[in-house]
Every structure is written in C-alpha cells, then in structure tokens.
Scaffold this active site. Structure first.
Site, PDB file in Angstrom:
ATOM      1  N   GLU A 200       6.733   1.426 -19.618  1.00  0.00           N
ATOM      2  CA  GLU A 200       6.411   0.029 -19.964  1.00  0.00           C
ATOM      3  C   GLU A 200       6.684  -0.203 -21.444  1.00  0.00           C
ATOM      4  O   GLU A 200       6.602   0.724 -22.246  1.00  0.00           O
ATOM      5  CB  GLU A 200       4.909  -0.243 -19.743  1.00  0.00           C
ATOM      6  CG  GLU A 200       4.496  -0.483 -18.325  1.00  0.00           C
ATOM      7  CD  GLU A 200       2.993  -0.699 -18.218  1.00  0.00           C
ATOM      8  OE1 GLU A 200       2.276  -0.512 -19.233  1.00  0.00           O
ATOM      9  OE2 GLU A 200       2.545  -1.048 -17.123  1.00  0.00           O
ATOM     10  N   ARG A 292     -14.032  -0.164  -7.084  1.00  0.00           N
ATOM     11  CA  ARG A 292     -15.419   0.319  -7.003  1.00  0.00           C
ATOM     12  C   ARG A 292     -16.314  -0.600  -7.831  1.00  0.00           C
ATOM     13  O   ARG A 292     -15.817  -1.468  -8.551  1.00  0.00           O
ATOM     14  CB  ARG A 292     -15.488   1.721  -7.616  1.00  0.00           C
ATOM     15  CG  ARG A 292     -14.943   1.706  -9.042  1.00  0.00           C
ATOM     16  CD  ARG A 292     -15.199   2.949  -9.836  1.00  0.00           C
ATOM     17  NE  ARG A 292     -14.920   2.700 -11.242  1.00  0.00           N
ATOM     18  CZ  ARG A 292     -13.741   2.821 -11.832  1.00  0.00           C
ATOM     19  NH1 ARG A 292     -12.695   3.203 -11.133  1.00  0.00           N
ATOM     20  NH2 ARG A 292     -13.595   2.544 -13.112  1.00  0.00           N
TER      21      ARG A 292
HETATM   22  C1  MV4 Z   1      -0.995   0.347 -22.465  1.00  0.00           C
HETATM   23  C2  MV4 Z   1      -1.253   0.048 -23.815  1.00  0.00           C
HETATM   24  C3  MV4 Z   1      -0.290  -0.650 -24.501  1.00  0.00           C
HETATM   25  N1  MV4 Z   1       0.853  -1.022 -23.884  1.00  0.00           N
HETATM   26  N2  MV4 Z   1       0.169  -0.051 -21.906  1.00  0.00           N
HETATM   27  C4  MV4 Z   1      -4.764   3.159 -21.708  1.00  0.00           C
HETATM   28  C5  MV4 Z   1      -5.407   3.595 -20.423  1.00  0.00           C
HETATM   29  C6  MV4 Z   1      -4.556   3.084 -19.348  1.00  0.00           C
HETATM   30  N3  MV4 Z   1      -5.341   2.593 -18.261  1.00  0.00           N
HETATM   31  C7  MV4 Z   1      -3.722   2.010 -19.976  1.00  0.00           C
HETATM   32  N4  MV4 Z   1      -3.824   2.158 -21.397  1.00  0.00           N
HETATM   33  C8  MV4 Z   1      -3.021   1.456 -22.244  1.00  0.00           C
HETATM   34  N5  MV4 Z   1      -1.870   1.008 -21.714  1.00  0.00           N
HETATM   35  C9  MV4 Z   1       1.043  -0.699 -22.615  1.00  0.00           C
HETATM   36  N6  MV4 Z   1       2.202  -1.071 -22.034  1.00  0.00           N
HETATM   37  C10 MV4 Z   1      -2.459   0.466 -24.378  1.00  0.00           C
HETATM   38  C11 MV4 Z   1      -3.335   1.183 -23.599  1.00  0.00           C
HETATM   39  C12 MV4 Z   1      -4.527   1.601 -24.246  1.00  0.00           C
HETATM   40  C13 MV4 Z   1      -5.765   1.116 -23.852  1.00  0.00           C
HETATM   41  C14 MV4 Z   1      -5.921   0.229 -22.786  1.00  0.00           C
HETATM   42  C15 MV4 Z   1      -7.154  -0.239 -22.411  1.00  0.00           C
HETATM   43  C16 MV4 Z   1      -8.267   0.182 -23.112  1.00  0.00           C
HETATM   44  C17 MV4 Z   1      -8.157   1.057 -24.162  1.00  0.00           C
HETATM   45  C18 MV4 Z   1      -6.915   1.531 -24.542  1.00  0.00           C
HETATM   46  C19 MV4 Z   1      -6.815   2.406 -25.612  1.00  0.00           C
HETATM   47  C20 MV4 Z   1      -5.601   2.887 -25.969  1.00  0.00           C
HETATM   48  C21 MV4 Z   1      -4.453   2.491 -25.279  1.00  0.00           C
END
Ligand code: MV4
Length: 717
Positions: A200, A292
């Site tokens: 992504e 959930r």
């Molecule tokens: C991302 C992102 C930035 N850009 N995807 C972290 C856990 C996973 N469920 C998805 N995550 C992320 N995906 C893209 N394309 C940043 C994160 C992310 C994050 C997301 C939600 C809550 C906390 C986070 C902490 C670091 C990175």
C-alpha cells in the site's frame, strides 16, 4: 432468549459479559485455567469449570475442552469475548455444529474478513475507499517495485493474514523492496502461517478511527459513531476516546454509511468494527474489520447509551435491533485508559504479581471494568491489563480533567502500572488540543524529552562539569550513588543523572523527595580546595545557578528562598541537597544534588505537595527541552563554581542576594521544630539568615526554612 451462556474467555471481558447476562436474566458459565481460580470472572459466574493448565493453548484455546463444558453444562450460546478464539472461524463452526449459538458473525464472514487482501477487495467492491495498493497478494519483488513506483514512495508491505503491526515493512525506494518483501513474508509465515503480503501507499501521520456497527439477523445495520484509537504504542492501544476530536457531523455520516454499506455487502451479523485511517486532509480509507467485541467498546457505550454486549446477545438470539440509525445520538465525551501492569520506565515490561493495595476511583462519570482487588495476583501468562478506566463528561476537556482526577484516586501498589504514563498523555498540550496521530506516543511523549546522555553531552559547553556522566533510568537517589562514587574516588565534575528519581533522599530536615516524570535530577561530585569554613556557600551558588537559568531561558520570575529553595510564584520548583565529607582542615568531597521540576505535571506530584510545588511547564504552559535546561544550568553552575574555588565569595553572595525575596518583609523561620517570627534583615558573609525578632534582637540562622506566609509555617509545624 438464551437460558445459559458460556463465556469462552477470562478477565475483565468475561466479567463484562457476565454482568450483561445477569441483567438479562441469563445464567452464566465461566471457564478458567489453573492460574485464574482467584479471578472475579470465576466468582461472579453461576457455574465455573477449570479447563486446564495456565498456558492459553491448554486452556482458553482448547476447543475440545470448551465444547465439552458448554455441552455438559447445558449452554445454548457461547460468548467469545475478544482475543483467544473470538475470531477463529473453525471454533465458530464447531460451536454451531454442536447446536450451540456463537455470539458473533458467521464463520464464513469471519474467514472472509480475517484475510486482509480478501477483505480489501470485498470492501472495494462494496464501494469503500481503499488506500492505493496492490489488488491482491504480491507475486514478486518486481511486482512490488512496479506498484510502488505507480503509487509513489514511501509504501508499506503488509501481511495478508496480519494485524498488530506484524509482518509490516516500510519501503522508501526500489533498493528497500527486496529485503522488505522477503522479511515481511518470513514474519508473516512465522506469525500467521500465511506468507502472503500486499503493498500500500504509506500514509504519514494518519489517525486510527474505527466505527462500531450492530447488525441483526434481519439485515438491519446501524453505526454507533466512532472511536479514536490513535494513541498507541507499538500497536498496543493505550487510550481511546469517543467521539474523535477530529470528527465532524458530515464526516461521521460519510464514514458511518461506508461502514454500514460494507457490513451489508457481506451480510454481517452481530457487533463489528470497521477500522479506517484518516489522513490530515480528511480523506479516509478502509483498513480492516474486527469481527468481535473490542476492548475499547465502553467509550461507545458511554456516548450512545447502548449496552453493546447486551445487544450482541439479543442479536444472536434472533431479536431485531430495538433502534434505527436516527435513534442513535452521540452525547458528551468518553475516554478510556487501559491500566496495564507494566513498567513504563522499563520499556513497558510486564509487571505481574500481587496487588497489595487497591483503591478504586469513583464519583460522577467514572466506570472501571476490571477484575482486580486487594490481594489479587496478576498471572504472568496472559495480557497485562489490570482494568479499564472509563470516564464520561458532557465535554472533552471535562472528560480529560475527570480522567486525571480518577487516575489520581486510583491506587495500585505491588505492581508497576501505566497510570503515571496516562497522566503524561493527558497533560500533553497536543493531546489536549486533540492534535494527534498514530505517531503521538513516539513523537510527543517518548522521544521529545528523553535524557539521552549522548545527546546531553553533545550540547555541553562546560569544561569540567558533566564531562563524565553516569546515567540511570530510575534510581531511588542520585545523591546516594554519587556519594558512593565519590567515596571510591570518582573525579571532580562527575555527574550522576537519572531519568526519574523515585524517592529516598533525605533533605536537610528529614524530608524525602522524588523527581517524577519530567523532572531533571542529577548529583555533581566536587572536590574544591577551599577551607571548610566556606563550604556551605556552594549550595547558595547552586541556588543562584538554578534561579538564573530559569530566568534566562524562560523569562520566568524565579526567586530564591533562603537558603536554597527556588520558587516560582511562591511555589517550589527546585530543591538542592548538599552532602559534604570533611577532614579536619579540608573538604574531601561535596555531592550537590539538583532536583528541578522542569516538565513535571501537577498531577504527577504527590498529592500532599500539589499546593506548594510547581514546575516550569506548569508556569510556562508548555513543555520545554530538559536537555537544553541541563546544558544551561551546568554552564551557569560552572561559572558559580569557578568563583567559589577562586574564593570570590562576595561575588557569589552579591548575585545570590539579588535573587532572594526582598528584605524587610515579615517572615517566620522554622529551625528544627521551633518557629521564630520577625523581619528579614539580611544574609551575612557566612550565608546565614539574619532576622530581627519581635523583641528587637537579631537572630542568626545557619539552617532552617523561611516562610513569608506565617499560616503556612504554622500548618507545617
Ligand atoms: C498503515 C499506516 C500507514 N499507511 N498503512 C498498523 C497496524 C495495521 N493494522 C495497520 N497499520 C498501519 N497501516 C498505510 N498504508 C500506518 C499504520 C500504523 C498504525 C495504524 C493504526 C494505528 C496505529 C498505527 C501505528 C503505526 C502505524
């Protein structure tokens, strides 16, 4: 409606489900591992059965044993809670095959949404916005490079089976892709037994916003607004709030409708959460669905008045949702803090063990979901959550203040907890403004103000002081360590510095003090070649250095209160301790301990000193850099110390006197246990305090405390 429900879980969520069942008149069956026999989820259930030894694999994940208990006890439904088997499609299948209802979505929906690439394509078809990314699993490094160039760097490679940040790799250029691709695949295989990864575009500083939905068996779907879960550390949520400070009515409707559309597209049933990333321009993107009940569900309950667990049970039993979307109103503001038995000072290392004191907060708008009590032993086998502290207030700032008050009331002894860390979050100016993203903890809390010795040394302009530095994360007393070092020959100018000091130094008259989070706390070893007669003046010079540094750096009106307290608006901001080792005619060493409340937050102070202490941050209204403060203080103190070793005591006393409270005022001096009232006259050449008593006689004090507010002195005595 069901007659009897088995809760296939433990801890606070098991108790949460029991509470819902009790209110619905449903009997409850708990299961527990050998480590959990003292848990309240066992005590409060109508029946409870031990299902095996402590490791989750042998107990809470033991499907056969769980099914046997459910059948033998005559349950007609199973509630899975969160974690463990809650999103395990095979478990759902076996429960339903046994003729027992599973309180949650169907196995096929859980399976479909559990695979992130399948979930993505499904939701894309349903019309939800996705982060630009690969249409499905990446087949090769070169495919990844082509796609990354199409979207533009930086990009992120994620595990299809993923979650929790596992199997995620950031890539900034073509060169990064091969290593990232392969190591993400290896990690994905190790954690999820599925090596598939996808790519992504990477969003910088997004917010994690999730929408709660409820869907009944008749196809009715409503959303209950959002939760902002951006406050996380290493993908562990620490604090959640509803509504999101970033939300608008229009955005809520748009995102909520997207979640409803997504749920309808898969014929979703029961409670679910649609996770989105929201970028700084207000664009939102679907990430994943959690099938959930979630840890943070209470904040939604507090602002909607809906009991989500009861609704889960009603839906599973076939009842229709008792409300439509237009009935759902978001009212007020709710915050949840996860109180974990972890040591924030030790990288959040788990701190299991026996809780020796447990006093719960209470009062208006305060809710605690937990299973702890005095004497409870937190087992080391599972997650380290002690309780969830949830507050509600009509306004966000009211909720923040209420949470701070509740955290202050919450006393947990015997284990380390995340309570002080939550106080830091709640005091952070960016948090208070609602200006935060998923980078908040690393950017605004952890890195901003860490006392890294290398970084401190880089800025050091001193010739002598601090060139040798011993750094500790947390100590009882830097002075104690410095004295031991001095006694075994540590050289002049050596500094013992601590990130925090937990208490233990005895002050001049037996007071103890601590330097909480945000304080500056260090001890300097000095070996001046001056006559012992003048030694006490070094502590006056130290007070001058602290006072001047605060004035020069921050423009605050710092004043010295004899002998060496530094005050801001009458409240103590710094304490200085002097330890001397003497020979008959010479000084062996002096250890000077400096404690300055630089970024300390009011609620971090022990309650009993909250009225008499303050910090630079409190007075200035913003966080400053402790590192810069240390640099400036050491430089100024080195100047004072040079005067001291050159025996320029008149210069030292002159500067000192220009910073003390004006003479001529009415004061009370407390000396040992006696109080003397009079008028402040002067400080003499020996640094002693001269007071004119009521009978006109002059008194000379070498030690003591001066109060310009007599009531305070009397209260203290
Ligand atoms: C991302 C992102 C930035 N850009 N995807 C972290 C856990 C996973 N469920 C998805 N995550 C992320 N995906 C893209 N394309 C940043 C994160 C992310 C994050 C997301 C939600 C809550 C906390 C986070 C902490 C670091 C990175």
């Amino acid at each position: 409606m069901f007659n009897k429900i088995m809760i296939a879980n433990r801890g606070e969520i098991a108790l949460r489900v029991i509470r819902a069942c009790k209110e619905l008149g449903i009997s409850t069956v708990s299961v527990y591992s050998e480590a959990d026999d003292k848990s309240l989820h066992v005590k409060y259930a109508d029946e409870a059965y031990c299902i095996g030894p402590p490791p989750a694999k042998s107990s809470y994940l033991n499907v056969e044993e769980l099914l046997e208990v459910a059948q033998d006890s005559g349950c007609d439904a199973v509630h899975p809670g969160y974690g463990f088997l809650s999103e395990n499609a095979q478990f759902v299948d076996s429960v339903r095959k046994a003729g027992i209802e599973f309180i949650g979505p169907s196995a096929s929906v859980i399976k479909k949404l559990g695979d992130k690439t399948v979930a993505r394509s499904t939701m894309k078809k349903a019309g939800l916005p996705l982060i630009p990314g690969s249409p499905s699993t990446l087949k090769s490094e070169s495919e990844a490079i082509d796609l990354a160039n199409q979207f533009g760097y930086p990009c992120i490679i994620k595990a299809s089976g993923g979650g929790g940040g596992r199997g995620m790799r950031l890539v900034f250029s073509d060169d990064d892709v091969p290593d990232a691709f392969n190591s993400a695949k290896r990690e994905a295989e190790a954690f999820f037994s599925n090596p598939d990864v996808y790519l992504e575009k990477y969003l910088e500083e997004p917010r994690h916003i999730e929408f709660q939905i409820l869907a009944d068996k008749n196809g009715n779907v409503v959303h209950l607004g959002e939760r902002d879960c951006s406050i996380q550390r290493r993908h562990q949520k620490l604090l959640e709030e509803a509504p999101s400070p970033r939300m608008t009515q229009v955005l809520r409707e748009t995102m909520g409708n997207a979640a409803i559309q997504g749920a309808k597209a898969v014929k979703y049933e029961n409670a679910g959460t649609f996770e989105f990333l929201l970028d700084k321009y207000g664009n939102f993107y679907f990430m994943e669905v959690n099938t959930r009940i979630q840890v943070e569900h209470p904040v939604t309950e507090m602002v909607t008045g809906v009991d989500l667990v009861k609704e889960q049970i009603r839906i599973a039993s076939g009842e229709e949702l008792p409300f439509r979307q237009s009935d759902i109103k978001i009212s007020g503001h709710s915050i949840e803090c996860r109180i974990n038995a972890e040591d924030p000072q030790e990288n959040f290392f788990p701190s299991p063990g026996k809780i020796t004191t447990y006093n719960l907060p209470g009062g208006p708008g305060v809710r605690v979901d937990g299973i702890s009590y005095q004497g409870y032993e937190i087992p080391p086998y599972y997650d380290s959550m002690v309780a969830k502290l949830i507050v509600w207030d009509p306004t966000r700032s009211g909720a923040i203040n209420r949470m701070r008050r509740a955290l202050d009331e919450y006393t947990i002894d015997g284990v380390k907890t995340t309570i002080p860390f939550h106080k830091m979050i709640l005091f952070n100016a960016y948090f208070r403004k609602g200006e935060y993203s998923t980078n908040f903890i690393p950017k605004r809390i952890l890195n901003e103000d860490k006392l890294i010795p290398k970084e401190i040394k880089k800025g050091l302009k001193t010739k002598l002081l601090g060139q040798k530095m011993h750094y500790f994360e947390e100590v009882a007393s830097t002075n104690k360590i410095a004295k031991e070092m001095a006694a075994s020959g540590a050289e002049e100018g050596t500094i013992v510095l601590a990130e925090t000091q937990s208490g233990g130094i005895k002050g001049r008259i037996g007071r103890e003090w601590i330097s909480p989070f945000g304080g500056v706390c260090f001890s300097v070893i000095l070996r001046p070649k001056v006559s012992p007669r003048h030694a006490s003046k070094i502590s006056l010079a130290a007070a001058t250095a602290v006072c001047k540094t605060i004035r020069d750096l921050y423009g605050l009106d710092a004043k010295i209160n004899w002998p060496n307290d530094v005050l801001l608006h009458g409240k103590k901001v710094s304490g200085i301790l002097t330890d001397m080792a003497m020979d008959v005619n010479s000084i062996k060493y002096i250890v000077l301990g400096f404690g300055v409340n630089v970024n300390v937050e009011m609620l971090s102070f022990p309650t009993k000193i909250q009225k008499t202490a303050t910090s630079i941050k409190e007075e200035l209204g913003k966080t400053v850099l402790r590192r810069e403060f240390i640099d400036a203080l050491l430089l100024e103190f080195e100047r004072q110390y040079t005067n001291f070793v050159n025996e320029q005591y008149d210069v030292i006393l002159g500067e000192y006197k220009s910073l003390t409270y004006p003479f001529g005022g009415r004061v009370i001096v407390k000396d040992q246990d006696n109080l003397y009232e009079g008028t402040a006259i002067d400080i003499n050449d020996d640094g002693a305090f001269i007071m004119k008593a009521k009978d006109g006689s002059l008194m000379t004090f070498f030690t003591g405390d001066v109060y310009d507010r007599p009531e305070e002195a009397i209260k203290k005595a």
